[in-house]
Enzyme design. Structure first.
Site, PDB file in Angstrom:
ATOM      1  N   TYR A   1       0.853  -1.191   0.000  1.00  0.00           N
ATOM      2  CA  TYR A   1       0.000   0.000   0.000  1.00  0.00           C
ATOM      3  C   TYR A   1       0.888   1.241   0.000  1.00  0.00           C
ATOM      4  O   TYR A   1       1.848   1.307   0.760  1.00  0.00           O
ATOM      5  CB  TYR A   1      -0.914   0.023   1.237  1.00  0.00           C
TER       6      TYR A   1
ATOM      7  N   GLU B   1      -0.496   4.819  -0.364  1.00  0.00           N
ATOM      8  CA  GLU B   1      -1.350   6.000  -0.577  1.00  0.00           C
ATOM      9  C   GLU B   1      -0.527   7.276  -0.503  1.00  0.00           C
ATOM     10  O   GLU B   1       0.315   7.451   0.376  1.00  0.00           O
ATOM     11  CB  GLU B   1      -2.478   6.019   0.453  1.00  0.00           C
TER      12      GLU B   1
ATOM     13  N   ASP C   1      -8.528  12.535 -24.916  1.00  0.00           N
ATOM     14  CA  ASP C   1      -8.465  11.152 -24.441  1.00  0.00           C
ATOM     15  C   ASP C   1      -7.850  10.335 -25.570  1.00  0.00           C
ATOM     16  O   ASP C   1      -8.493  10.083 -26.593  1.00  0.00           O
ATOM     17  CB  ASP C   1      -9.873  10.663 -24.099  1.00  0.00           C
TER      18      ASP C   1
ATOM     19  N   THR D   1      -5.432   5.295 -21.450  1.00  0.00           N
ATOM     20  CA  THR D   1      -5.109   3.986 -20.899  1.00  0.00           C
ATOM     21  C   THR D   1      -3.720   3.645 -21.426  1.00  0.00           C
ATOM     22  O   THR D   1      -3.234   4.261 -22.375  1.00  0.00           O
ATOM     23  CB  THR D   1      -6.101   2.897 -21.362  1.00  0.00           C
TER      24      THR D   1
ATOM     25  N   LYS E   1      -3.565  -0.288 -24.623  1.00  0.00           N
ATOM     26  CA  LYS E   1      -4.058  -0.485 -25.994  1.00  0.00           C
ATOM     27  C   LYS E   1      -2.860  -0.414 -26.939  1.00  0.00           C
ATOM     28  O   LYS E   1      -1.973  -1.260 -26.840  1.00  0.00           O
ATOM     29  CB  LYS E   1      -5.159   0.541 -26.289  1.00  0.00           C
TER      30      LYS E   1
ATOM     31  N   ARG F   1      -2.847  -3.220 -17.830  1.00  0.00           N
ATOM     32  CA  ARG F   1      -4.124  -2.487 -17.722  1.00  0.00           C
ATOM     33  C   ARG F   1      -3.975  -1.390 -16.687  1.00  0.00           C
ATOM     34  O   ARG F   1      -3.728  -1.646 -15.520  1.00  0.00           O
ATOM     35  CB  ARG F   1      -5.236  -3.453 -17.330  1.00  0.00           C
TER      36      ARG F   1
HETATM   37  N1  DSN Z   1     -13.577  -0.689 -24.028  1.00  0.00           N
HETATM   38  C1  DSN Z   1     -12.590   0.033 -24.778  1.00  0.00           C
HETATM   39  C2  DSN Z   1     -12.656  -0.269 -26.235  1.00  0.00           C
HETATM   40  O1  DSN Z   1     -12.811  -1.419 -26.565  1.00  0.00           O
HETATM   41  O2  DSN Z   1     -12.518   0.624 -27.050  1.00  0.00           O
HETATM   42  C3  DSN Z   1     -12.645   1.494 -24.535  1.00  0.00           C
HETATM   43  O3  DSN Z   1     -12.470   1.745 -23.190  1.00  0.00           O
END
Ligand code: DSN
Length: 417
Positions: free
Chosen positions: A51, A53, A197, A223, A226, A232
């Site tokens: 942890y 924080e 984003d 994120t 991707k 993740r």
């Molecule tokens: N769920 C994601 C996607 O597949 O584009 C976006 O957050």
């Protein structure tokens, strides 16, 4: 995974089966990828035990001597890679990152303006069933009915009319480049802050294969799992003037302790993303998407916006008389995995829409090139034409598996134990 195998053979077996599935299928979901073995190792490390924080040197728990060094290193890598003034690497994922930005920069009831979900936007950009659409007033801009592209003049007009406090640029199902410079100009003109984003396209931006929002946006969220090919998780990049508000909104505003194992794996992914090989991968993703798009169009498929210039393809299957869900399920039987998706101005319902969404990040990470993309397009045509013929789909699946065997998947070492 010897210990896992012994302690919990059921979970072990399911992971092994999923591993084989990811190896033996062509994965075209544009938000998915294969992380490297190094990212997997950091993500599966003992850092999950901690942890922490707070932020480096300002923690609420003792025992942070290594965690402080780790998080500081990852923050510096993020700032350097994206040329950002400040980075927060603690958000648990993309939606929490976006919520943290709204919490940091807006009052409840302020107005946000993002791309509508049915037009390619993301749920967390103000769609009505989400917190983002209920705790803040939300107006959504569409894509143009004819071109299916963002109409920047229409966005400008809507922003002048609606006067949002936050203008959001970014998408989850938009096959074209986004002009962040124009979004920045519109935001400035109407006195809004601008958030980009870049979850889907972060890896392309780093590779120089998509324009960069950092010079124009007040805040950038992404994120990291991707096209960026990390674990993740998510990051928020922002101008210095917003740093304290963003940090306070992530912790203690929205989250508890950071996931240190994820932070470490983000750091590894950022190091990998700074290499020439990653740059080449980013450009190849786009070349692959273009090759697949051209071949699909040659075979009579109707691509939303008439093609792609990023990693993603949206097919409107209306002219093939096969709804998106049926197509996606048939493709899965043929070992080609994608998702059914609404297309802009879709007359069908979201749970059974007109389209499918494809993407090339994962196949590019396996080293596939334009030739394989054309082959995949040919299989897609065969599957859509024989969507009810299970025997034909099984035959195609065999061919798909044969091709997959020639392209190793990063991070998958079958038979390692
Ligand atoms: N769920 C994601 C996607 O597949 O584009 C976006 O957050």
């Amino acid at each position: 995974m010897q210990a896992l195998k012994q302690t919990d053979p059921e979970i072990y077996e399911l992971i092994r089966q999923e591993e084989r599935y990811e190896l033996e299928t062509i994965r075209l979901i544009p938000s998915e990828n294969y992380v490297s073995q190094a990212v997997l190792e950091a993500s599966g490390s003992i850092l999950t035990n901690k942890y922490s924080e707070g932020y480096p040197t300002k923690r609420y728990y003792e025992g942070q001597r290594y965690i402080d060094q780790l998080e500081s290193l990852v923050i510096e890598r993020a700032k350097k890679l994206f040329g950002a003034e400040h980075a927060n690497v603690q958000p648990y994922s993309g939606s929490p990152a976006n919520l943290a930005v709204y919490f940091a920069l807006l009052k409840p009831g302020d107005k946000i303006m993002g791309m509508g979900l049915p037009h390619g936007g993301h749920l967390s950009h103000g769609w009505n069933v989400t917190m983002s659409g209920q705790f803040w007033k939300s107006v959504q801009y569409p894509v143009d009915r004819e071109t299916k592209r963002i109409d920047y003049d229409a966005v400008r007009d809507a922003a002048r009319r609606e006067r949002p406090q936050l203008l959001i640029a970014g998408a989850s199902a938009y096959p074209r480049q986004i002009d962040f410079r124009i979004f920045g100009e519109i935001a400035k003109e109407v006195g809004a802050l601008m958030m980009a984003d870049i979850a889907h396209i972060a890896g392309l931006i780093v590779a120089g294969a998509h324009p960069d929002p950092v010079p124009y946006a007040d805040v950038v969220t992404t994120t990291v799992h991707k096209t960026l090919r990390g674990p993740r998780g998510a990051m928020i990049l922002c101008r210095k003037e917003f740093a304290d508000r963003i940090d306070r909104a992530v912790f203690p505003g929205l989250q508890g302790g950071p996931h240190n194992h994820t932070t470490a794996a983000i750091g590894v992914a950022l190091k990998e993303a700074a290499t020439p090989a990653f740059r080449e991968y980013g450009h190849q993703i786009v070349r692959n998407a273009r090759a697949m798009a051209q071949e699909l169009m040659r075979r009579g498929f109707d691509l939303v916006s008439g093609g792609t210039d990023n990693h993603l393809i949206l097919i409107d299957l209306t002219n093939k008389n096969v709804p998106g869900k049926k197509a996606a399920k048939a493709l899965e039987k043929a070992a080609i995995v994608c998702n059914y998706n609404t297309v802009p101005y879709d007359p069908r319902k979201p749970f059974n829409p007109s389209g499918i969404r494809l993407g090339t990040p994962a196949v590019t990470s396996r080293g596939m090139g334009e030739e394989q993309m054309r082959q995949i397009a040919a299989w897609i045509e065969q599957v859509i034409a024989r969507a009810d013929d299970d025997a034909a789909l099984a035959r195609i699946a065999e061919e798909v598996r044969a091709m997959c065997r020639a392209f190793p998947a990063p991070g998958i070492l079958l038979g390692a134990d």
